[in-house]
Write an enzyme that holds these catalytic residues in place. Structure first.
Site, short mmCIF file in Angstrom:
data_model
loop_
_atom_site.label_atom_id
_atom_site.label_comp_id
_atom_site.label_asym_id
_atom_site.label_seq_id
_atom_site.Cartn_x
_atom_site.Cartn_y
_atom_site.Cartn_z
N PRO A 11 -6.93 34.89 -37.12
CG PRO A 11 -7.69 33.15 -35.79
CD PRO A 11 -8.03 34.56 -36.22
CG ASN A 12 -3.61 30.21 -38.26
OD1 ASN A 12 -2.46 30.19 -37.83
ND2 ASN A 12 -4.62 29.64 -37.62
NE ARG A 19 0.22 24.61 -44.14
CZ ARG A 19 -0.63 24.69 -43.10
NH1 ARG A 19 -0.49 25.62 -42.20
NH2 ARG A 19 -1.63 23.85 -42.98
CE1 TYR A 24 -9.00 29.30 -46.11
CE2 TYR A 24 -7.04 27.94 -45.77
CZ TYR A 24 -8.32 28.32 -45.41
OH TYR A 24 -8.93 27.72 -44.34
CG ASN A 74 -11.42 36.10 -43.30
OD1 ASN A 74 -11.88 35.30 -42.49
ND2 ASN A 74 -10.80 35.74 -44.40
CB ALA A 77 -10.46 29.40 -36.73
CD GLU A 98 -19.44 35.94 -41.40
OE1 GLU A 98 -20.58 36.33 -41.02
OE2 GLU A 98 -19.05 34.77 -41.29
CG HIS A 100 -15.63 33.44 -44.34
ND1 HIS A 100 -14.82 33.42 -43.24
CD2 HIS A 100 -16.88 33.74 -43.90
CE1 HIS A 100 -15.55 33.68 -42.17
NE2 HIS A 100 -16.80 33.90 -42.54
NE ARG A 107 -12.57 24.81 -46.17
CZ ARG A 107 -11.65 25.52 -45.51
NH1 ARG A 107 -11.75 26.83 -45.43
NH2 ARG A 107 -10.63 24.90 -44.94
O1 CA2 Z 1 -12.12 31.10 -45.96
C1 CA2 Z 1 -11.77 31.90 -45.09
O2 CA2 Z 1 -11.41 33.06 -45.33
C2 CA2 Z 1 -11.71 31.44 -43.63
O3 CA2 Z 1 -12.13 32.52 -42.81
C3 CA2 Z 1 -10.27 31.07 -43.36
C4 CA2 Z 1 -10.04 30.45 -41.99
C5 CA2 Z 1 -11.03 29.33 -41.72
O4 CA2 Z 1 -10.88 28.86 -40.38
C6 CA2 Z 1 -12.47 29.75 -41.94
O5 CA2 Z 1 -13.31 28.64 -41.73
C7 CA2 Z 1 -12.65 30.27 -43.35
C8 CA2 Z 1 -8.63 29.90 -41.86
C9 CA2 Z 1 -7.53 30.85 -42.18
C10 CA2 Z 1 -6.25 30.08 -42.22
O6 CA2 Z 1 -5.42 30.65 -43.19
C11 CA2 Z 1 -4.41 29.91 -43.71
C12 CA2 Z 1 -3.62 30.52 -44.63
C13 CA2 Z 1 -2.61 29.82 -45.21
C14 CA2 Z 1 -2.35 28.52 -44.87
C15 CA2 Z 1 -3.16 27.91 -43.94
C16 CA2 Z 1 -4.18 28.61 -43.35
#
Ligand code: CA2
Length: 145
Positions: A11-12, A19, A24, A74, A77, A98, A100, A107
């Site tokens: 997700p996301n 953002r 990221y 990946n 969340a 896995e 990230h 974090r």
């Molecule tokens: O660091 C990573 O790749 C994560 O898997 C990213 C997840 C986070 O919940 C994990 O703890 C670590 C979040 C992805 C959200 O992606 C976004 C992309 C652009 C703007 C905001 C969020």
């Protein structure tokens, strides 16, 4: 199918590059896909690249990866919450790395626990888009030069 790698994003991650670049990076999900395609081509592998914001759809993607060489996952969340994804990995007997983008251990504490890590072959975090390339390299069969 045995020479296919599935890259599955949670997700996301479709919002990558729009953002929080300090967390990221600036690469978009299309950039991640291109990097994965190049890495797979280098190793002579087929790529299936997918993203979903829905937990059940991610379970289906994992089931569909059964019999493949491996999965770069990946789960975003859902990494920190999903027993369903861990069960799907076990049930399908998948070889999962896995990944990230961010260093989850630098974090919030809730990002330090992963339901995926115990059923994964390995874990890469904090190396941005390079993590995906490294994961593909780790899953690729070693060929004599
Ligand atoms: O660091 C990573 O790749 C994560 O898997 C990213 C997840 C986070 O919940 C994990 O703890 C670590 C979040 C992805 C959200 O992606 C976004 C992309 C652009 C703007 C905001 C969020």
């Amino acid at each position: 199918m045995p020479d296919t790698i599935h890259v599955i994003n949670g997700p996301n991650l479709n919002l990558l590059g729009t953002r929080e670049p300090e967390v990221y990076g600036r690469a978009t999900l299309a950039d991640v896909e291109e990097a994965c395609r190049e890495a797979c081509e280098r190793h002579g592998l087929e790529l299936v690249f997918r993203q979903s914001n829905h937990e059940g759809e991610l379970v289906t993607f994992l089931q569909e990866a059964r019999g493949s060489l491996g999965v770069v996952l990946n789960a975003a969340a859902y990494t920190h919450t999903s027993i369903a994804l861990a069960d799907a990995i076990k049930a399908a007997g998948l070889n999962v790395v896995e990944v990230h983008l961010s260093n989850v251990f630098a974090r919030e504490a809730f990002r330090h626990h992963s339901y995926i890590s115990p059923v994964a072959r390995g874990v890469i975090c904090g190396l941005g888009i390079d993590g995906y390339r490294l994961a593909i390299g780790a899953l690729a069969p070693r060929r004599a030069m």
